[in-house]
Design a protein around this motif. Structure first.
Motif, PDB file in Angstrom:
ATOM      1  N   LEU A 153       0.815  -1.217   0.000  1.00  0.00           N
ATOM      2  CA  LEU A 153       0.000   0.000   0.000  1.00  0.00           C
ATOM      3  C   LEU A 153       0.849   1.267   0.000  1.00  0.00           C
ATOM      4  N   LYS A 193       3.512   1.748  -1.708  1.00  0.00           N
ATOM      5  CA  LYS A 193       3.805   2.042  -3.110  1.00  0.00           C
ATOM      6  C   LYS A 193       2.549   2.525  -3.836  1.00  0.00           C
ATOM      7  N   THR A 194       1.492   1.722  -3.713  1.00  0.00           N
ATOM      8  CA  THR A 194       0.252   2.039  -4.424  1.00  0.00           C
ATOM      9  C   THR A 194      -0.274   3.421  -4.035  1.00  0.00           C
ATOM     10  N   SER A 195      -0.036   3.809  -2.801  1.00  0.00           N
ATOM     11  CA  SER A 195      -0.537   5.102  -2.327  1.00  0.00           C
ATOM     12  C   SER A 195       0.490   6.225  -2.498  1.00  0.00           C
ATOM     13  N   MET A 196       1.528   5.965  -3.245  1.00  0.00           N
ATOM     14  CA  MET A 196       2.473   7.005  -3.652  1.00  0.00           C
ATOM     15  C   MET A 196       3.238   7.611  -2.473  1.00  0.00           C
TER      16      MET A 196
END
Lengths: 347, 347, 347, 347
Positions: C230, C232-235
């Motif tokens: 998450l 990574k996915t959430s920047m």
């Protein structure tokens, strides 16, 4: 067009409601019933789905096919995971971006010749496990019958589920036309779902004679609880659900689902047979369910579309799609074939 | 309970389909029709909504009330904006998080005594414009009739829209029970919507005698285009839409909507009148539409709930909610009042 | 204002970088290192966090506080679940809607007097478990020190985690100012986190002397795997992470975190003491960390704001907020107190 | 590996901070500054970007490249719209699903030979406008230099923007390595952005010598307001932003950006030249920026990876990727070439 209500070959959702389905709606229309699925009709429906999909199957009636797919796939993925599907999957090309936008699903797509995935094709995207930079492949979604009118055999599905499960992935089946597939294969639903390792599926009813009803069928018990919540959160929970369930029940009564699917499949076969005799028209994909794909001169397509509803599938190649419905008649087909021949003669 | 189908007072969505609505579904069930809303029934429905909401009104049939709200509010907001609503709004408390989770809407909520916002209350949240740290208030959503059974007067709504528009905000009306409001106010729909400055609204039909159909009515022309796309993307677009439109059409024919709403409102009034004569039972909110809220001893509630369906509204205060439906009869009410009196006598 | 760089009392994020933190960045600036967290600096940091939070603690450096909160809370919730927090939570009011819009989190908010939740307050929203219409309460998020400058005691946190866990909920701690809390309580971090039953927390470093670095600390092992993805996915995953980790490491070296926090806390106490002697200025909240809330005449606020940066907290009540930083000096405070007194004299 | 800090060829984000960039951070580290971008350093940076990108350019510093892309693309799309990009786009394959999951973007991908789109390729996905079932193509995103080490000429970009604009679409440029492209083309940034019709771009700094800083540059004025909000909502707004801006400023001072980019490009050319002399190693893509793609025996790759960091690009074809950085030296390259030759000799 002589009348806007004339039966054409555009889509199986241009058709109306089978009389038995409408009668079933009327039959449960008395008194009060608990809303949102705690009604008696829905309870009985659960039994009926268990008959078809096995004792551990759970059915969740929903509103539309996109909803069935997106709710199930959300339950099958974590927020950082992704779904592998064919490039031609309805999920990818025809749902207005709902998977990404409502379900925040990443789709890893794979080009296919016939709309069908294989273990080898799946491997084109089933990699990078453990790499946080890659949305993690977690589900394979296949469509049965496929968007290109083809059908997975039982063994083909078993090979996919075996492969996917060995990689830790689940398998979803988009069954918008699942009845056409079962009818064509001549097997019960469970042969290519429950018994073939499918984890969850969308059960399509609208195209096969219902007014408005689809269902999610859960075969993997881990997915049951999430679906109950996600159906509401994803806006697929009907308040007066007895009327949705009654439609599904009617289709599963006295083989109505099978008769309807057999009819549309047979009409497609009749159409393909008829058309194959017309010189200059080419059937370009296997006719295994209720769809016929053909290439014919653009001018002929244009002339025909003034008389009959149907869609151009690929502008570049002049490929068209003809769908047969539960209510398509032999006369409809023969009239259409004659019209094609007539227009071909003119060029 | 003598029968699970007995009419109770749990919710207006426990009721079935009005016979005229079911007949309207059957009436359009012949031949093929273009799917997804390009059918003749839906075209005629558009005319009918213009009669009720003015020449610039656009109607978009959808599937459920949560869908109507979330689609409209997405069209009314940008991704960094927020919606102001009452803490008791259905949107906030009863939609499973769909506004946040599907519509990625931030809700700025405001406690109210009676479920109704006012310009002064709105100001509690309508601040911080231009501050990137605050999800920007962009829409006010009001419910008519409200979740607490109260009704905004035409002037109250005009005051809200004037205030909101002066701050650059739009106004949305959740009309899940809009017919009850119009009936109670004795004015046409447009008096408190189009003519009162509302930008978009949810038009509820299911609770007022339909099977499954709601609509988004757009009054602000800027919102028309977004709705067409968002309805699909948000999974609220029916394929065989003629059957959704036919239901809405039936309600708007021969004042069926009004007769149904009048009945449920009158039954609520009759229930309130009957109950108010029973010592120890207290009607705790104004009875302006089809809901009655009362406080009665928990033991009495428990005894009654064995015989009739209805919900406890607030466990702490022993408040219950009784909803009347389009099909509630005077006899239903009188039987229920007698039962309440009987149970009160026992304690 | 004499200079835009003058130290004021607007926010602890107006301050710069502590020299030791900057030196730590420079110290790891040589050669190549594996990116995205597989570097040696980050590995050493993990050891250091285990010293402070226990052997089972996992640290995930991230970029900003909103990111820390939203990543952790996504890992702690399923898509149909919700987070309970105070109405004054930064999460709710100051993150631009990121929880709802990026994390698709539903927040159930609770008004408090002092920014702190209690088991009793939590119960105002911790209900409806199992009801699909209610976004399911699954996490309680508390802020330590709180947005209103108050601090939970160890026992208060234990009462909350015990209560939440008994209801099947997890507990998250927003520690944007966790060092101020630990310093004020005079206990190690783990006393009110790991040992008090917290499941996950945001560890703030930027406000306490870092340039740009925050961390998620996971204490509940079930949450470890989701966070990695998450983030990574959430920047929130930095490529050259060694420079983020070095900042956190510097703060945890030689008690820098504690010295910085002690200074800002002490300066707030000095400010409160100084101001409390000025007639007409009222300290309106307990001064337990590095924030002072006061009510003073609007005209005085306006005059002072021409000379010093600070924010009005509540326009209606004329309440202002003064934050002290790691670099605030006794001289800064005394000068400011004198200025307040001077401006008060003028009215 | 002799030391984990040895310079390798894995990624340009394995490198550290250029000394001038670190000095620039230190230089603004005094006193207090308004947070979240209203500081003096950021104001000066805006001027500097206008020098490079034209008077109407607006710069928004952000934290990471994925953030730059996802924030810009959200501003460029409505919730029902989609982005066309190459199948090899970082956006699609390397951002952990952030575009779909945070930005709820649908990506329409197109296979390319060299990582570059053309008007003809774009047409493979730029269709279905007006069809609610198809996520509407609204933006074309290109990467400059591309993920495959290639560079669009100015004319190629102009052809794309002309075509996209004629279809009502905007054009986004992912400039994670924009400096390498400008250096290679020998033109100013604006030649292939502002003057070539680009609407918005991501300006990469981290890979070119910064510690942690990227920027969104807006060239189409309609996008300015959305970005300000979306940057916060999408968790890309730094509190102590002066330190982000100082890094960007340092790169744009005294041509540091250009010198760094020239170095990495030249080192890639040197590497390619050296390797091309080794029999059995094949350079498989044009070396136009700072990446070299080569095919060499898997055993050699394995042996080399024990001594140097670099990534296998394609397991199946034994293709590897070698990236040069701002700090790669001629000696680094020569040592590496010698090692390759040595390992090749062994087989």
């Amino acid at each position: 067009m002589s009348s806007s209500y004339e039966r054409g070959f555009a889509s199986d959702n241009y058709s109306g409601i089978h009389p038995d389905v409408l009668a079933a709606i009327a039959k449960v229309n008395f008194g009060h019933q608990i809303s949102y699925g705690d009604d008696e009709t829905t309870a009985l429906l659960a039994d009926k789905f268990r008959l078809h999909f096995g004792d551990d199957a759970h059915v969740f009636p929903v509103l539309i096919g996109t909803g069935a797919n997106v709710v199930a796939l959300q339950a099958m993925t974590k927020p950082w995971e992704a779904v592998i599907c064919a490039s031609s999957a309805h999920l990818h090309v025809d749902e207005g971006g709902a998977p990404e936008k409502v379900g925040r699903l990443k789709l890893w797509t794979i080009p296919t010749l016939d709309g069908k995935l294989t273990p080898e094709l799946i491997d084109q995207q089933a990699w990078g496990l453990g790499d946080v930079h890659r949305a993690q492949p977690a589900v394979v979604s296949i469509t049965q019958s496929s968007e290109l009118g083809t059908i997975y055999t039982v063994d083909e599905i078993k090979a996919i589920t075996k492969h996917a499960h060995s990689l830790g992935m689940l398998v979803h089946l988009d069954g918008a036309r699942i009845s056409n597939a079962a009818a064509a294969l001549g097997v019960p639903f469970r042969a290519f779902t429950t018994d073939a390792g499918i984890d969850a599926l969308s059960f399509g009813a609208t195209k096969n004679g219902a007014m408005l009803s689809e269902a999610i069928v859960i075969l993997n018990p881990d997915l049951v609880k999430p679906i109950a919540y996600l159906r509401k959160t994803s806006m697929q929970l009907a308040s007066k659900m007895r009327f949705i369930s009654a439609q599904l029940d009617a289709l599963l009564t006295d083989d109505l689902w099978l008769n309807n699917a057999n009819n549309s499949n047979q009409m497609a076969a009749r159409l393909a047979a008829g058309v194959s005799k017309i010189q200059g028209v080419q059937i370009v994909r296997p006719v295994e369910a209720n769809a016929v794909f053909a290439i014919l001169p653009a001018a002929v397509t244009e002339a025909l579309q003034k008389r009959f509803h149907f869609y151009t599938w690929d502008q570049v190649t002049s490929e068209v799609r003809w769908m047969c419905s539960w209510d398509t008649t032999a006369d409809d087909v023969d009239t259409f074939v004659a019209a094609i021949a007539e227009e071909m003669d003119k060029i």
